[in-house]
Scaffold this active site. Structure first.
Site, PDB file in Angstrom:
ATOM      1  N   LYS A  34       9.233  -5.716   3.437  1.00 47.17           N
ATOM      2  CA  LYS A  34      10.287  -5.340   2.797  1.00 47.17           C
ATOM      3  C   LYS A  34      10.523  -6.161   1.189  1.00 47.17           C
ATOM      4  O   LYS A  34       9.475  -7.070   0.969  1.00 47.17           O
ATOM      5  CB  LYS A  34      11.523  -6.070   3.682  1.00 47.17           C
ATOM      6  CG  LYS A  34      11.249  -7.430   3.897  1.00 47.17           C
ATOM      7  CD  LYS A  34      12.300  -7.951   5.038  1.00 47.17           C
ATOM      8  CE  LYS A  34      12.111  -9.374   5.429  1.00 47.17           C
ATOM      9  NZ  LYS A  34      12.765  -9.752   6.615  1.00 47.17           N
ATOM     10  N   ARG A 138      23.573 -12.469  13.254  1.00 47.43           N
ATOM     11  CA  ARG A 138      23.716 -11.603  12.178  1.00 47.43           C
ATOM     12  C   ARG A 138      23.564 -10.208  12.917  1.00 47.43           C
ATOM     13  O   ARG A 138      24.477 -10.050  13.811  1.00 47.43           O
ATOM     14  CB  ARG A 138      22.351 -11.689  11.348  1.00 47.43           C
ATOM     15  CG  ARG A 138      22.089 -11.401   9.972  1.00 47.43           C
ATOM     16  CD  ARG A 138      21.022 -11.853   9.071  1.00 47.43           C
ATOM     17  NE  ARG A 138      19.876 -11.370   9.738  1.00 47.43           N
ATOM     18  CZ  ARG A 138      18.640 -11.458   9.091  1.00 47.43           C
ATOM     19  NH1 ARG A 138      18.568 -12.241   8.177  1.00 47.43           N
ATOM     20  NH2 ARG A 138      17.494 -10.928   9.627  1.00 47.43           N
ATOM     21  N   HIS A 167      15.674 -11.797  16.603  1.00 47.85           N
ATOM     22  CA  HIS A 167      15.305 -12.446  15.590  1.00 47.85           C
ATOM     23  C   HIS A 167      15.758 -13.911  15.747  1.00 47.85           C
ATOM     24  O   HIS A 167      16.807 -14.201  16.163  1.00 47.85           O
ATOM     25  CB  HIS A 167      15.997 -11.842  14.191  1.00 47.85           C
ATOM     26  CG  HIS A 167      15.201 -12.469  12.868  1.00 47.85           C
ATOM     27  ND1 HIS A 167      14.119 -12.367  12.740  1.00 47.85           N
ATOM     28  CD2 HIS A 167      16.144 -12.674  11.675  1.00 47.85           C
ATOM     29  CE1 HIS A 167      13.659 -12.859  11.725  1.00 47.85           C
ATOM     30  NE2 HIS A 167      14.716 -12.991  10.870  1.00 47.85           N
ATOM     31  N   ARG A 226       6.164 -10.162  14.150  1.00 46.94           N
ATOM     32  CA  ARG A 226       6.518  -9.681  12.990  1.00 46.94           C
ATOM     33  C   ARG A 226       6.412 -10.942  11.965  1.00 46.94           C
ATOM     34  O   ARG A 226       7.659 -11.325  11.360  1.00 46.94           O
ATOM     35  CB  ARG A 226       8.135  -9.262  12.881  1.00 46.94           C
ATOM     36  CG  ARG A 226       8.518  -8.674  14.227  1.00 46.94           C
ATOM     37  CD  ARG A 226       9.839  -7.963  13.785  1.00 46.94           C
ATOM     38  NE  ARG A 226      10.708  -8.775  13.962  1.00 46.94           N
ATOM     39  CZ  ARG A 226      11.496  -9.389  14.805  1.00 46.94           C
ATOM     40  NH1 ARG A 226      11.273  -8.780  16.084  1.00 46.94           N
ATOM     41  NH2 ARG A 226      12.430 -10.389  14.777  1.00 46.94           N
ATOM     42  N   TYR A 270      15.483 -24.995 -26.169  1.00 46.34           N
ATOM     43  CA  TYR A 270      17.081 -24.972 -26.225  1.00 46.34           C
ATOM     44  C   TYR A 270      17.423 -26.237 -25.874  1.00 46.34           C
ATOM     45  O   TYR A 270      16.975 -26.804 -24.782  1.00 46.34           O
ATOM     46  CB  TYR A 270      17.495 -23.758 -25.371  1.00 46.34           C
ATOM     47  CG  TYR A 270      17.288 -22.358 -25.973  1.00 46.34           C
ATOM     48  CD1 TYR A 270      17.951 -21.877 -27.159  1.00 46.34           C
ATOM     49  CD2 TYR A 270      16.712 -21.578 -25.041  1.00 46.34           C
ATOM     50  CE1 TYR A 270      17.955 -20.898 -27.451  1.00 46.34           C
ATOM     51  CE2 TYR A 270      16.538 -20.022 -25.400  1.00 46.34           C
ATOM     52  CZ  TYR A 270      17.119 -19.763 -26.605  1.00 46.34           C
ATOM     53  OH  TYR A 270      17.039 -18.561 -27.069  1.00 46.34           O
ATOM     54  N   CYS A 317      12.578 -20.661 -21.180  1.00 45.07           N
ATOM     55  CA  CYS A 317      13.392 -19.570 -21.970  1.00 45.07           C
ATOM     56  C   CYS A 317      13.064 -18.407 -21.170  1.00 45.07           C
ATOM     57  O   CYS A 317      12.659 -18.281 -20.278  1.00 45.07           O
ATOM     58  CB  CYS A 317      12.935 -19.635 -23.545  1.00 45.07           C
ATOM     59  SG  CYS A 317      12.955 -20.974 -24.283  1.00 45.07           S
ATOM     60  N   ASP A 319      11.777 -15.527 -22.174  1.00 39.49           N
ATOM     61  CA  ASP A 319      10.548 -15.129 -22.376  1.00 39.49           C
ATOM     62  C   ASP A 319       9.415 -16.010 -22.773  1.00 39.49           C
ATOM     63  O   ASP A 319       8.141 -15.369 -22.751  1.00 39.49           O
ATOM     64  CB  ASP A 319      10.550 -13.823 -23.598  1.00 39.49           C
ATOM     65  CG  ASP A 319      11.611 -13.147 -23.297  1.00 39.49           C
ATOM     66  OD1 ASP A 319      11.840 -12.212 -22.344  1.00 39.49           O
ATOM     67  OD2 ASP A 319      12.254 -13.142 -24.253  1.00 39.49           O
TER      68      ASP A 319
HETATM   69  C1  LIG Z   1      12.095 -10.748   7.215  1.00 34.45           C
HETATM   70  C2  LIG Z   1      12.024 -10.599   8.837  1.00 34.45           C
HETATM   71  C3  LIG Z   1      11.054 -11.029   9.576  1.00 34.45           C
HETATM   72  C4  LIG Z   1       9.877 -11.967   8.866  1.00 34.45           C
HETATM   73  O1  LIG Z   1      10.184 -13.283   8.741  1.00 34.45           O
HETATM   74  P1  LIG Z   1       9.291 -14.455   8.097  1.00 34.45           P
HETATM   75  O2  LIG Z   1      10.237 -15.416   8.150  1.00 34.45           O
HETATM   76  O3  LIG Z   1       8.796 -13.918   6.703  1.00 34.45           O
HETATM   77  O4  LIG Z   1       8.222 -14.419   9.098  1.00 34.45           O
HETATM   78  C5  LIG Z   1      10.883 -10.632  10.832  1.00 34.45           C
HETATM   79  N1  LIG Z   1      11.936 -10.072  11.529  1.00 34.45           N
HETATM   80  C6  LIG Z   1      13.091  -9.491  10.711  1.00 34.45           C
HETATM   81  C7  LIG Z   1      14.028  -8.803  11.512  1.00 34.45           C
HETATM   82  C8  LIG Z   1      12.986  -9.889   9.629  1.00 34.45           C
HETATM   83  O5  LIG Z   1      14.119  -9.515   8.693  1.00 34.45           O
END
Ligand SMILES: *Cc1c(COP(=O)(O)O)cnc(C)c1O
Length: 375
Positions: A34, A138, A167, A226, A270, A317, A319
């Site tokens: 992602k 969430r 999660h 994951r 700046y 800055c 750039d």
């Molecule tokens: C982004 C995400 C992960 C990975 O999380 P990390 O903290 O980068 O390991 C795993 N599961 C879900 C649902 C996520 O949104």
């Protein structure tokens, strides 16, 4: 080519996948790509990751899945966030596997499948994963709703319950409180999965572990992990047995495009926040917050050149930014300047200085910075 570039060390990604595989032993690995693979470039990272043994990918938007499919990637792709109803025909055509957790959406998906043309996999049931909120607060259904929702999915002729996921909110922390919270989440998750099985249903692939849990909580591994940030090279834990010996993939570098002599008392950039205490030489780097270098790093970072560290001075800055080479500087014009990377100060160190997390540092290196793939 422009001096400012992000070198993406794909060999480090492959090595990080091996490190995670060794840590967990058996389960599958989902590689989250992602946000353009946390800023590293989704397609090259996905290809290298799959070659190195990742089993599936994950994205957060249908467009991100489309980019991978258009590049010819046919591995399973999980969709972590819910799309709008009007995105469903595309989700189906791209064969993305959504996280689902409410009846309305499940029904909308089943209806969209009814009216969709048979995809590359014909009229086979379309896989979905049931997402359970066990304490992240969430996306996800309540744990007690999971068995009914699983049954509801299985009653749709064109849907298949291919996985069950949760999660974790605090798995990257070692405080007693946070470890306790992770254990609570895992108890709720296991009970929900048992409830689904007790109803005579097969939950498919059961998964929960992000990077923190992949490193620290063996009881969160289930069938698949994951880990995102760990595979990009930032271990959630720096030391102790949970530390993963992963290496950062991204190296941000540029070159000095101009050298200039500054007299004592003259200011740089700046707001005139920096004034030379003595005569000195500065280098101008063609990189700024318009590339994603945090402006809040002004006066707080050193860049690496020819083996030494030299401080950024004055405001960053849009750039450009300036580095103090010192009075008798030996650094020549066009010299390479590393901002962060493997084997030196990395994006996690930078995040610590600006009060954020490495995720945000690498994600924010934007598209003006060309990614160069090596390894
Ligand atoms: C982004 C995400 C992960 C990975 O999380 P990390 O903290 O980068 O390991 C795993 N599961 C879900 C649902 C996520 O949104």
């Amino acid at each position: 080519m422009r001096a400012t570039r992000a070198i993406i060390h794909l060999d480090n990604l492959r090595q990080n996948i091996r490190v995670v595989r060794e840590r967990i032993g058996f389960p599958l690995i989902c590689l989250p790509v992602k946000a353009d693979a946390y800023g590293h470039g989704a397609v090259p990272v996905a290809r290298a990751g799959l070659e190195a043994g990742a089993d599936c990918l994950a994205v957060a938007a249908v467009d991100e899945g489309a980019e991978l499919r258009e590049a010819g990637i046919d591995a399973p792709i999980l969709l972590f966030t819910l799309p709008l109803p009007e995105e469903l025909p595309r989700l189906i055509a791209l064969h993305l596997t959504p996280f689902v957790f409410d009846r309305e959406f499940i029904r909308l998906l089943a209806d969209a499948l009814e009216s969709a043309l048979p995809g590359p996999k014909g009229r086979q049931p379309f896989p979905v994963h049931l997402k359970i909120d066990t304490g992240m607060g969430r996306a996800g259904c309540r744990p007690e709703e999971a068995p009914d929702l699983a049954a509801f999915i299985c009653r749709q002729k064109n849907l298949e319950l291919a996985g069950v996921a949760t999660h974790l909110a605090a798995s990257d922390s070692t405080t007693e409180d946070d470890i306790g919270w992770t254990k609570t989440q895992l108890v709720r998750f296991r009970e929900a999965v048992e409830g689904i099985k007790a109803g005579g249903l097969h939950p498919g692939i059961v998964h929960a572990a992000n990077s923190g849990a992949t490193a620290l909580h063996e009881d969160a591994w289930f069938d698949m992990v994951r880990p995102g940030i760990a595979l990009y090279g930032y271990s959630p834990f720096k030391d102790g047995p949970a530390a993963l010996p992963v290496k950062p993939i991204m190296e941000l570098s540029t070159q000095i495009v101009s050298i200039k002599h500054i007299k004592q008392g003259e200011s740089v950039s700046y707001g005139r926040t920096w004034t030379a205490a003595e005569d000195t030489t500065i280098g101008i780097l063609p990189l700024g917050y318009g590339d994603g270098l945090p402006r809040s790093l002004s006066g707080k970072w050193k860049v690496r050149m020819e083996g030494g560290l030299y401080p950024l001075i004055g405001r960053i800055c849009m750039d450009q930014c300036m580095v103090n080479l010192g009075a008798g500087a030996k650094i020549p014009r066009w010299a390479k300047a590393c901002i962060f990377g493997p084997g030196m100060q990395d994006a996690a160190d930078m995040a610590a200085v600006t009060g954020t997390i490495p995720y945000e540092i690498t994600c924010n290196i934007n598209k003006r910075v060309k990614r160069i793939y090596e390894g």
